[in-house]
Design a protein around this motif. Structure first.
Motif, PDB file in Angstrom:
ATOM      1  N   PRO A  75      -2.965   3.516 -12.157  1.00 29.43           N
ATOM      2  CA  PRO A  75      -1.735   3.078 -12.817  1.00 29.43           C
ATOM      3  C   PRO A  75      -0.629   2.735 -11.835  1.00 29.43           C
ATOM      4  N   ALA A  76      -0.622   3.395 -10.661  1.00 33.07           N
ATOM      5  CA  ALA A  76       0.390   3.063  -9.654  1.00 33.07           C
ATOM      6  C   ALA A  76       0.207   1.638  -9.149  1.00 33.07           C
ATOM      7  N   ALA A  77      -1.045   1.211  -8.946  1.00 34.89           N
ATOM      8  CA  ALA A  77      -1.300  -0.163  -8.503  1.00 34.89           C
ATOM      9  C   ALA A  77      -0.878  -1.167  -9.571  1.00 34.89           C
ATOM     10  N   ILE A  78      -1.148  -0.857 -10.840  1.00 41.80           N
ATOM     11  CA  ILE A  78      -0.698  -1.739 -11.927  1.00 41.80           C
ATOM     12  C   ILE A  78       0.826  -1.799 -11.964  1.00 41.80           C
ATOM     13  N   HIS A  79       1.453  -0.656 -11.746  1.00 37.17           N
ATOM     14  CA  HIS A  79       2.913  -0.587 -11.719  1.00 37.17           C
ATOM     15  C   HIS A  79       3.471  -1.475 -10.608  1.00 37.17           C
ATOM     16  N   VAL A  80       2.905  -1.366  -9.426  1.00 32.64           N
ATOM     17  CA  VAL A  80       3.383  -2.153  -8.287  1.00 32.64           C
ATOM     18  C   VAL A  80       3.151  -3.639  -8.531  1.00 32.64           C
ATOM     19  N   LEU A  81       2.029  -4.000  -9.142  1.00 37.67           N
ATOM     20  CA  LEU A  81       1.740  -5.401  -9.422  1.00 37.67           C
ATOM     21  C   LEU A  81       2.804  -6.012 -10.331  1.00 37.67           C
ATOM     22  N   PHE A  82       3.112  -5.330 -11.429  1.00 40.41           N
ATOM     23  CA  PHE A  82       4.112  -5.869 -12.352  1.00 40.41           C
ATOM     24  C   PHE A  82       5.518  -5.766 -11.779  1.00 40.41           C
ATOM     25  N   GLU A  83       5.755  -4.792 -10.909  1.00 38.36           N
ATOM     26  CA  GLU A  83       7.053  -4.712 -10.250  1.00 38.36           C
ATOM     27  C   GLU A  83       7.255  -5.900  -9.314  1.00 38.36           C
ATOM     28  N   SER A  84       6.174  -6.338  -8.652  1.00 36.42           N
ATOM     29  CA  SER A  84       6.286  -7.524  -7.803  1.00 36.42           C
ATOM     30  C   SER A  84       6.585  -8.775  -8.632  1.00 36.42           C
TER      31      SER A  84
ATOM     32  N   LEU B 235       0.828  -1.209   0.000  1.00 35.11           N
ATOM     33  CA  LEU B 235       0.000   0.000   0.000  1.00 35.11           C
ATOM     34  C   LEU B 235       0.862   1.259   0.000  1.00 35.11           C
ATOM     35  N   ALA B 236       1.955   1.224   0.764  1.00 36.52           N
ATOM     36  CA  ALA B 236       2.843   2.384   0.786  1.00 36.52           C
ATOM     37  C   ALA B 236       3.511   2.584  -0.570  1.00 36.52           C
ATOM     38  N   GLU B 237       3.885   1.495  -1.217  1.00 39.04           N
ATOM     39  CA  GLU B 237       4.516   1.620  -2.531  1.00 39.04           C
ATOM     40  C   GLU B 237       3.539   2.161  -3.570  1.00 39.04           C
ATOM     41  N   VAL B 238       2.277   1.730  -3.504  1.00 39.79           N
ATOM     42  CA  VAL B 238       1.264   2.265  -4.421  1.00 39.79           C
ATOM     43  C   VAL B 238       1.106   3.763  -4.201  1.00 39.79           C
TER      44      VAL B 238
ATOM     45  N   PRO C 135       2.204  -3.308 -20.221  1.00 39.43           N
ATOM     46  CA  PRO C 135       0.956  -2.922 -19.548  1.00 39.43           C
ATOM     47  C   PRO C 135       1.126  -1.719 -18.613  1.00 39.43           C
ATOM     48  N   VAL C 136       2.279  -1.651 -17.950  1.00 46.40           N
ATOM     49  CA  VAL C 136       2.534  -0.519 -17.068  1.00 46.40           C
ATOM     50  C   VAL C 136       2.717   0.757 -17.883  1.00 46.40           C
ATOM     51  N   GLN C 137       3.458   0.663 -18.970  1.00 49.06           N
ATOM     52  CA  GLN C 137       3.668   1.836 -19.816  1.00 49.06           C
ATOM     53  C   GLN C 137       2.357   2.331 -20.416  1.00 49.06           C
ATOM     54  N   ILE C 138       1.496   1.389 -20.845  1.00 44.20           N
ATOM     55  CA  ILE C 138       0.202   1.784 -21.404  1.00 44.20           C
ATOM     56  C   ILE C 138      -0.673   2.451 -20.346  1.00 44.20           C
ATOM     57  N   SER C 139      -0.689   1.900 -19.137  1.00 41.90           N
ATOM     58  CA  SER C 139      -1.532   2.474 -18.084  1.00 41.90           C
ATOM     59  C   SER C 139      -1.087   3.893 -17.740  1.00 41.90           C
ATOM     60  N   TRP C 140       0.232   4.111 -17.617  1.00 41.23           N
ATOM     61  CA  TRP C 140       0.706   5.473 -17.356  1.00 41.23           C
ATOM     62  C   TRP C 140       0.483   6.368 -18.560  1.00 41.23           C
ATOM     63  N   GLY C 141       0.650   5.819 -19.787  1.00 42.85           N
ATOM     64  CA  GLY C 141       0.408   6.615 -20.980  1.00 42.85           C
ATOM     65  C   GLY C 141      -1.035   7.081 -21.075  1.00 42.85           C
ATOM     66  N   ILE C 142      -1.976   6.175 -20.816  1.00 44.97           N
ATOM     67  CA  ILE C 142      -3.397   6.551 -20.834  1.00 44.97           C
ATOM     68  C   ILE C 142      -3.680   7.591 -19.752  1.00 44.97           C
ATOM     69  N   TYR C 143      -3.059   7.431 -18.603  1.00 41.30           N
ATOM     70  CA  TYR C 143      -3.264   8.380 -17.512  1.00 41.30           C
ATOM     71  C   TYR C 143      -2.825   9.779 -17.907  1.00 41.30           C
ATOM     72  N   TYR C 144      -1.664   9.890 -18.555  1.00 40.88           N
ATOM     73  CA  TYR C 144      -1.174  11.208 -18.959  1.00 40.88           C
ATOM     74  C   TYR C 144      -1.964  11.772 -20.130  1.00 40.88           C
ATOM     75  N   ILE C 145      -2.422  10.922 -21.034  1.00 42.25           N
ATOM     76  CA  ILE C 145      -3.272  11.401 -22.121  1.00 42.25           C
ATOM     77  C   ILE C 145      -4.560  11.994 -21.571  1.00 42.25           C
ATOM     78  N   ILE C 146      -5.174  11.298 -20.603  1.00 43.40           N
ATOM     79  CA  ILE C 146      -6.385  11.819 -19.976  1.00 43.40           C
ATOM     80  C   ILE C 146      -6.102  13.150 -19.280  1.00 43.40           C
ATOM     81  N   GLY C 147      -4.953  13.236 -18.598  1.00 42.59           N
ATOM     82  CA  GLY C 147      -4.599  14.484 -17.933  1.00 42.59           C
ATOM     83  C   GLY C 147      -4.438  15.637 -18.905  1.00 42.59           C
ATOM     84  N   THR C 148      -3.816  15.355 -20.058  1.00 40.60           N
ATOM     85  CA  THR C 148      -3.667  16.397 -21.071  1.00 40.60           C
ATOM     86  C   THR C 148      -5.022  16.861 -21.589  1.00 40.60           C
ATOM     87  N   LEU C 149      -5.929  15.906 -21.831  1.00 40.74           N
ATOM     88  CA  LEU C 149      -7.267  16.260 -22.290  1.00 40.74           C
ATOM     89  C   LEU C 149      -8.017  17.075 -21.241  1.00 40.74           C
TER      90      LEU C 149
END
Length: 293
Positions: free
Chosen positions: A200-209, A103-106, A237-251
Motif C-alpha cells: 500500500p505504501a508503493a500505491i500511495h507513493v504512485l498516486f502522490e506522484s 524508494l525512500a518515500e515508499v 485507490p490509496v484509501q482502499i489499499s490502506w483499508g484492505i491492509y488494516y482489515i487484514i491486520g485486524t484479521l
C-alpha cells in the motif's frame, strides 16, 4: 435423505474434533500455558498438530476462561491500528525540504510516517511549521540527526538494526506464545503483515506522484491534511489499499487466539517497540535526505 446430506458433510469434522479431544493433555497445562507453543505438547499419534492444540485449548477451557480468550483476541485486533497510526496523530507528519527519492518515500510510508514538504500541510500555519522544527531541534533523540550527515547515517543504521531486532522478537513471540488459527498454515503471519506494508505504501507513493504533477499543472491543491489514518487525504485507490491492509491486520491479530494475560502484555510491548523503532528509522531517513531544519 434431506437430513442425511448435511450430516454426512459434518461427520469428518465431528470425528476429528472427538479424536483430538480424546488425546488432549489433562488439566490446566494447555489452557494456561504462556510461552509454550503448540508443538511442545504431545497430542497422541501425530504430535505437534496445531489444529488439535486449538481444539484442546478452547474445548477444555471453562466458560470464564473462554470469555477471557475472546476479550484478549479483541485487544489483539486493536494493536495494528492503534500502534501504527492512532497513537501517532500529528507527530506522524514529517516536514521535509523537498520530495524524497521514490524508494525512500515508499519505505518511510511503509513504516508509518508521512513525509510532507514544508508549508504543504493543510491547517498548518507558518508558526505551526516553525514549532515543529523547533521541537525537532530541541529533541534529544530526533535532533541528534541534525548535527551532521555522518551522525544521521549512524542513527539510520542503528535504528535499522533495532528494527530488525524487534522484528526477530516479534517472530519469536508469535511462534512461542500463540495458539493461532492462521498460524497453523503460516507461522509468522504477523511479521509478514508488517513487511507487506510496502505494497500500500508503493500505491500511495504512485498516486502522490500523480498529485504532485497535477499541482505543478495547477489542477489541484498540494496541501496534505494531518490525519491519524494513513492515506486519509489521498484518492480512493490509496484509501482502499490502506483499508484492505488494516482489515487484514485486524484479521491476523484477532486470529491469535487463547492468549494469556502475560502473553498479551508481551505482545503489547513488542508491538510498541516495532512501531517505535520503525518510525524512528523513517524519521532519520527523512532527516538524512531532506531535512527542513
Amino acid at each position: 435423505m434431506a437430513f442425511s446430506f448435511p450430516l454426512y458433510l459434518l461427520l469428518p469434522l465431528l470425528v476429528s474434533v472427538t479424536s483430538a479431544q480424546s488425546t488432549c493433555p489433562d488439566g490446566e497445562e494447555i489452557i494456561y500455558s504462556p510461552f509454550r507453543p503448540w508443538f511442545s505438547f504431545d497430542y497422541g499419534p501425530e504430535p505437534g498438530d496445531c489444529w488439535k492444540a486449538a481444539i484442546c485449548t478452547l474445548g477444555q477451557a471453562d466458560p470464564a476462561r473462554n470469555q477471557q480468550f475472546a476479550a484478549t483476541a479483541l485487544v489483539m485486533g486493536l494493536l495494528p491500528m492503534v500502534f501504527r497510526d492512532i497513537a501517532w496523530p500529528e507527530r506522524r507528519v514529517v516536514l521535509v525540504s523537498s520530495p524524497l527519492p521514490t524508494l525512500a518515500e515508499v519505505l518511510v510510508r511503509a513504516l508509518g510516517l508521512e513525509p510532507v514538504i514544508t508549508g504543504g500541510v493543510a491547517g498548518w500555519s507558518a508558526e505551526d511549521s516553525e514549532r515543529w522544527i523547533d521541537w525537532l531541534r530541541n529533541s534529544s533523540i530526533a535532533g541528534a540527526a541534525l548535527r551532521s550527515r555522518f551522525r544521521a547515517m549512524i542513527l539510520v543504521f542503528a535504528s535499522l538494526f533495532a528494527l530488525l531486532a524487534s522484528y526477530a522478537g516479534l517472530a519469536l513471540v508469535e511462534i512461542y506464545s500463540k495458539r493461532t488459527a492462521l498460524g497453523c498454515v503460516y507461522p509468522i503471519i504477523a511479521l509478514t503483515w508488517c513487511l507487506v506494508s510496502v505494497i500500500p505504501a508503493a500505491i500511495h507513493v504512485l498516486f502522490e506522484s500523480f498529485r504532485r504533477k497535477g499541482v505543478k499543472k495547477g489542477s489541484e491543491s498540494g496541501d496534505t491534511r494531518a490525519s491519524a489514518v494513513q492515506g486519509g487525504d489521498q484518492q480512493w485507490p490509496v484509501q482502499i489499499s490502506w483499508g484492505i491492509y488494516y482489515i487484514i491486520g485486524t484479521l491476523v491479530y484477532t486470529s491469535i487466539m487463547a492468549v494469556t494475560p502475560l502473553e498479551l502484555f508481551v505482545w503489547v510491548v513488542i508491538m510498541a517497540v516495532v512501531s517505535g523503532t520503525g518510525k524512528m528509522l523513517a524519521l532519520y531517513i527523512c532527516l538524512m535526505l531532506r531535512s527542513p531544519a
